[in-house]
Every structure is written in structure tokens, then in C-alpha cells.
Design a protein around this motif. Structure first.
Motif, short mmCIF file in Angstrom:
data_model
loop_
_atom_site.label_atom_id
_atom_site.label_comp_id
_atom_site.label_asym_id
_atom_site.label_seq_id
_atom_site.Cartn_x
_atom_site.Cartn_y
_atom_site.Cartn_z
N ASP A 159 43.08 43.38 28.09
CA ASP A 159 43.27 44.26 29.25
C ASP A 159 43.96 43.49 30.37
N PHE A 160 44.89 44.16 31.03
CA PHE A 160 45.41 43.66 32.31
C PHE A 160 45.00 44.69 33.36
N SER A 161 44.14 44.27 34.28
CA SER A 161 43.56 45.21 35.25
C SER A 161 44.07 44.89 36.66
N TYR A 162 44.37 45.94 37.40
CA TYR A 162 44.80 45.77 38.80
C TYR A 162 43.97 46.75 39.62
N TYR A 163 43.17 46.22 40.56
CA TYR A 163 42.24 47.05 41.31
C TYR A 163 42.57 47.06 42.81
N TYR A 164 42.38 48.23 43.40
CA TYR A 164 42.46 48.43 44.84
C TYR A 164 41.07 48.84 45.32
N THR A 165 40.71 48.46 46.54
CA THR A 165 39.43 48.87 47.11
C THR A 165 39.63 49.42 48.52
N GLY A 166 38.64 50.18 48.98
CA GLY A 166 38.70 50.78 50.30
C GLY A 166 39.47 52.09 50.27
N GLY A 167 39.75 52.61 51.45
CA GLY A 167 40.46 53.88 51.55
C GLY A 167 40.05 54.61 52.80
N LYS A 168 40.61 55.78 52.97
CA LYS A 168 40.28 56.61 54.13
C LYS A 168 39.85 57.99 53.65
N GLU A 169 39.14 58.68 54.51
CA GLU A 169 38.65 60.01 54.15
C GLU A 169 39.82 60.95 53.89
N ASN A 170 39.65 61.74 52.83
CA ASN A 170 40.73 62.63 52.42
C ASN A 170 40.12 63.89 51.83
N LEU A 188 42.16 42.88 43.32
CA LEU A 188 41.91 42.01 42.17
C LEU A 188 42.93 42.25 41.08
N ARG A 189 43.43 41.14 40.53
CA ARG A 189 44.27 41.18 39.33
C ARG A 189 43.52 40.40 38.26
N MET A 190 43.30 41.01 37.09
CA MET A 190 42.41 40.40 36.11
C MET A 190 42.98 40.53 34.69
N HIS A 191 42.90 39.43 33.95
CA HIS A 191 43.24 39.41 32.52
C HIS A 191 41.94 39.27 31.74
N SER A 212 33.74 37.50 25.54
CA SER A 212 34.61 37.97 26.61
C SER A 212 35.08 36.80 27.48
N TYR A 213 36.35 36.86 27.82
CA TYR A 213 36.91 35.92 28.80
C TYR A 213 37.70 36.72 29.83
N GLN A 214 37.45 36.45 31.11
CA GLN A 214 38.16 37.12 32.19
C GLN A 214 38.71 36.08 33.16
N ASN A 215 39.98 36.24 33.51
CA ASN A 215 40.59 35.42 34.55
C ASN A 215 40.83 36.33 35.75
N ARG A 216 40.14 36.03 36.86
CA ARG A 216 40.15 36.90 38.04
C ARG A 216 40.93 36.27 39.18
N GLU A 217 41.96 36.95 39.62
CA GLU A 217 42.76 36.49 40.76
C GLU A 217 42.59 37.49 41.89
N TYR A 218 41.85 37.08 42.93
CA TYR A 218 41.59 37.97 44.06
C TYR A 218 42.76 37.92 45.04
N LEU A 219 43.12 39.09 45.56
CA LEU A 219 44.32 39.23 46.39
C LEU A 219 44.00 39.40 47.86
N ASP A 225 39.06 32.80 43.53
CA ASP A 225 39.47 33.10 42.16
C ASP A 225 38.44 32.51 41.19
N ALA A 226 38.33 33.13 40.02
CA ALA A 226 37.28 32.71 39.10
C ALA A 226 37.67 32.98 37.66
N SER A 227 36.98 32.28 36.76
CA SER A 227 37.04 32.54 35.32
C SER A 227 35.63 32.89 34.85
N HIS A 228 35.53 33.94 34.07
CA HIS A 228 34.21 34.41 33.63
C HIS A 228 34.16 34.41 32.11
#
Length: 363
Positions: A159-170, A188-191, A212-219, A225-228
Motif C-alpha cells: 500500500d502507498f497511503s497519503y492522508y490528510y487531517t482536519g477540515g472545516k464544517e461543510n 502522512l505519507r506511508m508505505h 507488517s512493515y510501515q514506513n511513515r513520513e509525517y508532513l 518520522d517512524a518505521s513500524h
């Protein structure tokens, strides 16, 4: 006297060579000979299984699920709240309603009984009515390989994951909390690489081993940043002459980060039971104990290494209401505490109740 058995066996052969139309026709012929026999009952069940077999041989797949729920103690960090990363045990002490939407689809480049290779994409969205900072939007493309040689099954997924967080009321007041990233920030960008081995064993036993192996790159330029790394095994058993499956499991995980306070390891034990109840309802119950030890805790360094203990109870009831829809009603309870004290209180202690209703549709 052997006509019904002959029809049934011919249908089974067509099923084996994946000529599903002829197989279905012969199963119906077997039923017509005498609908009240055990053979006829097996034929009816086989016709139901044919629908799943047809879907499995399609060169594409797609499914979607929508959840509406209530959380009486939301976690501080949205990716932890959505169980995308492991929780640190810090809560907002606030309750809120939430919704999630998950769309998954893909194509199969190779689609045989013994080998399946494909690519897919998932869109994940979580939205809160009031705590919109906890909203999550994720884009998750993937590649996978699945190999079957009974009693051994293997699936490897990247998996290549790209996450956004937060937002405004809609339009939350209109009952839809999902903002699909409106006003959110890159987080977060994660492999991830996840091999899963399943072994069907004698005496109604089944083992499932997941690595499972995850490489986490926080933006956000603040989270380290971390490896899990994690490894888990679940052993399940089918009680003879029932649809009852008890299970037991163990999981070990380790997260290595660039800063000491973000390094931790955990051990997790699981007991569970799934069973058919009545009226087509499937029930599942599980108890989980998790022990997490943190490498360094700068806020309470004089108290030594922080250690958390977490207890999780979960129960769910699900029922297929048509060929395409499944309804699931779930409840989760979490209790967390640690060995840290501040003014005589444990700052990481909390209780959490989570209720949700999910509807899933698979095409």
C-alpha cells in the motif's frame, strides 16, 4: 435411484472447471428429482456459493461502506482515532458523532483459482459533527499477489497511503459530516508491506500469520518520522457440527522513530468467538489486552519508563439483507491506564465507548 446423485456430481464437476452456468443448471435438476433429500439441500447451498464464485472470477471488484457512530471520548490525534496508527492513550475528554466512508475497487491482471495478481485503490473518509480537526481523508493505491495451494494460502500486499487531517464544517447541520478533505492539511505519507499466511490444518484448525512493515513520513514538520514493525498469529477452531469459531491470537509490534519519546513496543493478546445466531445473524465477540512500553517519557522522566495497559472489548452483530447489502451493529469498550502519576492522577487513564452502525455494499 442414482439420478439425483448423478446430477449433483455432474454439477460439482462443472463447478470445479468454473462452468458456472451449466453447474447451476445441473444443481437445479438434482433438486427437482426430490427436493426433500440431503443431496437436494447440499445442491441449494451450492447454488448460493455459485454467486460468490462468479464474483471471484470477475476481472474487477468494487465495494463501499458507510458508517454512522457515536464516540463518548475522542482521541486527540485523528490518525490514532481512525486506528491508522497506534494510539498513544491521550483523549480530548469530549464526545461527538462521526461518519466514515470507504470505497474500494480494483482490477485483476491474473485471476485463476491458484493465483491472483491485481491492483486497487481505496478512498477513506472520516468526518465529525463538531470536532472537525479529527477529520481524515486517505488515498490508498495498492498492489497485491494471492497464491492458493490448499491447505496453504499466501497474500502479499503493498500500500502507498497519503492522508490528510482536519477540515472545516461543510453542511454538518444537514446530517452529512464527511468533508472529503475540504480545508484539511497534508499529514502522512506511508508505505506498507503486509504478507499474510493462512494454513488450513487438520481437526478443524486454521492458523493465520500476518507480518507488517510501515514506513511513515509525517508532513506536518512536528511529528517524528517512524518505521513500524509487527507480527501476529491467530489460531481459530471450528466446533464440530456447529457454525461456532473460537479464536486466540498474539501480536508483537515495535515502532522506531527519530526522537526517543516516539519509540515504543507492545504485546497484544486476543480471545474471540464468532458464531451464527438466528435469522441469518452472525455474531462476533472479542477481548483484547495490550501492553505498551515507551522508550522514553520526557514529561515524567523521573518516574522511569512509561508503560500502558489497555483492555478492549468488542461485540458486533451483522446480517446480509440482500445479495449486495450487509448491516453491522457494533459496540467497543476501551479502558487504558499507565504507571505514570501527576498530582496523584494517571494522565493517560481513560475510558471510551464507541457505538456504530455500518452498511456495506459489494458489487
Amino acid at each position: 435411484k442414482l439420478t439425483q446423485v448423478a446430477y449433483y456430481n455432474i454439477a460439482a464437476i462443472y463447478y470445479e472447471v468454473e462452468d458456472f452456468d451449466r453447474s447451476e443448471e445441473m444443481f437445479y435438476k438434482a433438486i427437482e428429482v426430490d427436493p426433500n433429500t440431503v443431496t437436494a439441500e447440499h445442491a441449494r447451498k451450492s447454488i448460493i456459493n455459485l454467486k460468490g464464485a462468479r464474483k471471484a472470477r470477475r476481472p474487477w471488484y468494487v465495494s463501499a461502506s458507510f458508517t454512522y457512530g457515536y464516540d463518548d471520548n475522542v482521541l486527540q490525534k485523528p490518525l490514532e482515532q481512525a486506528t491508522i496508527v497506534s494510539a498513544t492513550g491521550e483523549t480530548l475528554d469530549e464526545a461527538d458523532q462521526f461518519q466514515t466512508f470507504l470505497l474500494t475497487g480494483g482490477v485483476k491482471f491474473i485471476n485463476r483459482k491458484d493465483l491472483e495478481i491485481g491492483a486497487g485503490y481505496s478512498l477513506y473518509c472520516a468526518g465529525y459533527k463538531n470536532l472537525t480537526d479529527n477529520n481524515v481523508l486517505g488515498h490508498i493505491p495498492n498492489l497485491y499477489l494471492q497464491y492458493s495451494d490448499h491447505p496453504f494460502y499466501l497474500r502479499i500486499q503493498y500500500d502507498f497511503s497519503y492522508y490528510y487531517t482536519g477540515g472545516k464544517e461543510n453542511g454538518q447541520d444537514k446530517g452529512l459530516f464527511l468533508t472529503f478533505g475540504d480545508g484539511s492539511d497534508d499529514k502522512l505519507r506511508m508505505h506498507s508491506i503486509m504478507p499474510t499466511f493462512t494454513i488450513i490444518e487438520p481437526h478443524n484448525l486454521k492458523s493465520e500469520i500476518t507480518l507488517s512493515y510501515q514506513n511513515r513520513e509525517y508532513l506536518d514538520e512536528t511529528t517524528s518520522d517512524a518505521s513500524h514493525y509487527s507480527a501476529a498469529i491467530v489460531q481459530s477452531y471450528k466446533i464440530p457440527n456447529t457454525q461456532c469459531f473460537p479464536r486466540i491470537g498474539y501480536k508483537y509490534g515495535y515502532e522506531d522513530a527519530n526522537v526517543e519519546e516516539s519509540i515504543y513496543r507492545y504485546h497484544q493478546g486476543l480471545l474471540g468467538l464468532s458464531s451464527h445466531i438466528y435469522w441469518g445473524i452472525q455474531g462476533d465477540f472479542s477481548l483484547t489486552y495490550e501492553r505498551t512500553d515507551y522508550h522514553y517519557n520526557p514529561l515524567y522522566a523521573e518516574q522511569g519508563e512509561r508503560g500502558d495497559r489497555k483492555y478492549i472489548g468488542a461485540i458486533s452483530l451483522s446480517r446480509v439483507v440482500s445479495d449486495m447489502f450487509r448491516l453491522t451493529l457494533s459496540y467497543n469498550y476501551t479502558h487504558n491506564n499507565s504507571n505514570v502519576t501527576r498530582d496523584g492522577q494517571d494522565p493517560y487513564k481513560f475510558k471510551k465507548n464507541l457505538y456504530y452502525l455500518m452498511i456495506t455494499r459489494a458489487l
